[in-house]
Design an enzyme around this catalytic site. Structure first.
Site, mmCIF file in Angstrom:
data_model
loop_
_atom_site.group_PDB
_atom_site.id
_atom_site.type_symbol
_atom_site.label_atom_id
_atom_site.label_comp_id
_atom_site.label_asym_id
_atom_site.label_seq_id
_atom_site.Cartn_x
_atom_site.Cartn_y
_atom_site.Cartn_z
ATOM 1 N N HIS A 18 6.569 0.103 9.449
ATOM 2 C CA HIS A 18 5.898 1.212 8.777
ATOM 3 C C HIS A 18 6.561 2.557 9.051
ATOM 4 C CE1 HIS A 18 2.184 -1.576 8.642
ATOM 5 N NE2 HIS A 18 2.872 -1.643 7.509
ATOM 6 N N HIS A 41 3.733 -8.101 -1.334
ATOM 7 C CA HIS A 41 2.842 -8.865 -0.455
ATOM 8 C C HIS A 41 1.933 -7.856 0.256
ATOM 9 C CE1 HIS A 41 6.418 -11.429 -0.948
ATOM 10 N NE2 HIS A 41 5.641 -12.464 -0.728
ATOM 11 N N SER A 95 1.102 -1.219 4.653
ATOM 12 C CA SER A 95 2.115 -0.562 3.821
ATOM 13 C C SER A 95 1.547 0.030 2.530
ATOM 14 C CB SER A 95 3.264 -1.522 3.516
ATOM 15 O OG SER A 95 2.804 -2.737 2.970
ATOM 16 N N GLU A 113 -1.149 -8.993 -4.521
ATOM 17 C CA GLU A 113 -1.705 -9.806 -3.446
ATOM 18 C C GLU A 113 -2.255 -11.093 -4.056
ATOM 19 O OE1 GLU A 113 -2.681 -11.794 -0.535
ATOM 20 O OE2 GLU A 113 -1.691 -9.866 -0.106
ATOM 21 N N ASP A 138 1.353 -13.809 -7.883
ATOM 22 C CA ASP A 138 2.404 -14.296 -7.001
ATOM 23 C C ASP A 138 3.480 -13.218 -6.889
ATOM 24 O OD1 ASP A 138 4.014 -16.632 -5.700
ATOM 25 O OD2 ASP A 138 5.346 -15.785 -7.221
ATOM 26 N N ASP A 160 7.655 -8.471 1.689
ATOM 27 C CA ASP A 160 7.249 -8.766 3.066
ATOM 28 C C ASP A 160 6.488 -10.085 3.095
ATOM 29 O OD1 ASP A 160 6.307 -8.732 5.660
ATOM 30 O OD2 ASP A 160 4.890 -7.104 5.337
#
Length: 272
Positions: A18, A41, A95, A113, A138, A160
């Site tokens: 971060h 993600h 994030s 997500e 996805d 991520d």
């Protein structure tokens, strides 16, 4: 078992990721033209470090718990100021929340997500933030569906993955190929663990063979790799902004000192 970040939020790896992410986004703020951040993600966006999950591992105590008293002269201050603004250190921002706090009116954040419950939590967090979109998608499909952005010619893509699947490095390599085809100017940040060197070397050699250029890596190693193997994290940045390598080294050196880590490095993996 599905990976749940609540057990690990605010640990040393989060602090590294971060702090560097805030530096990357900050580079976009130097120009008035709009930019887009795509977080593939995204998770739930904010984590209660007093939750049963966080208290069970207590990983945050060796991460953000050791940094909350950093002063305004610290190179980590821009990131830590955002942590405090989001309700930290108890309510630790992931994030997407950090990115949203840095946006101007003309900028945009797109969060993806896949987990339905986590997506609902994330959607609630940003329900009143007009320049933030939340998708239940996805991650890798989102690269095809959402790039290039409609209203920005500049952007950052953060990937991520939780590394639940054995072929995650292959999927990341294909995802990077998609980004380069659909949104070539993008800065791309890839976050991944190093548990065994062979899959990492194979992944990085595949990028070289594909002609990927201008790649640097940033690492924070908490303890020596010998006499027993050490797991650590690497942030790979493709097309890093001007001056990022030097700033990243300063940030990592401060984290190494404050967290008592073993080594911090920023390396040019593939030159321009």
């Amino acid at each position: 078992m599905n990976y749940r970040h609540a057990y690990h939020a605010g640990n040393f790896a989060d602090c590294m990721k971060h702090a560097l992410l805030v530096s990357l986004i900050g580079s976009f703020l130097r120009k008035p033209t709009p930019f887009m951040v795509l977080d593939t993600h995204a998770g739930i966006g904010r984590y209660d470090l007093h939750s049963p999950e966080a208290e069970k591992t207590a990983e945050w105590k060796e991460g953000i718990g050791r940094l909350e008293h950093e002063g305004p002269d610290s190179p980590l201050a821009p990131w830590l100021d955002l942590v405090r603004k989001a309700g930290g250190p108890r309510f630790y921002p992931g994030s997407p929340l950090l990115a949203s706090l840095m946006l101007r009116e003309q900028d945009q954040l797109i969060c993806c997500e896949k987990h339905p419950e986590d997506k609902r939590t994330l959607y609630s967090l940003f329900a009143r933030t007009p320049n933030v979109q939340v998708h239940e998608r996805d991650a890798y499909e989102s690269l095809r569906a959402l790039l290039p952005p409609a209203q920005a010619r500049r952007g950052l893509v953060l990937m991520d993955p939780p590394f639940e699947e054995p072929n995650e490095f292959d999927r990341m390599a294909q995802g990077l190929h998609t980004i380069q085809q659909r949104f070539a100017p993008a800065v791309v940040a890839l976050w991944y663990p190093i548990k065994h060197r062979t899959p990492v070397r194979t992944f990085e050699h595949a990028l070289m063979d594909a002609g990927t250029r201008d790649v640097l890596t940033a690492e924070l190693l908490m303890r020596p790799p010998r006499p027993r193997p050490a797991e650590w994290r690497r942030l790979m940045v493709i097309k890093p902004p001007y001056g990022f390598a030097q700033e990243a080294q300063v940030l990592l050196d401060r984290l190494r000192t404050t967290l008592g880590a073993f080594e911090s490095t920023v390396t040019t993996l593939i030159p321009e």
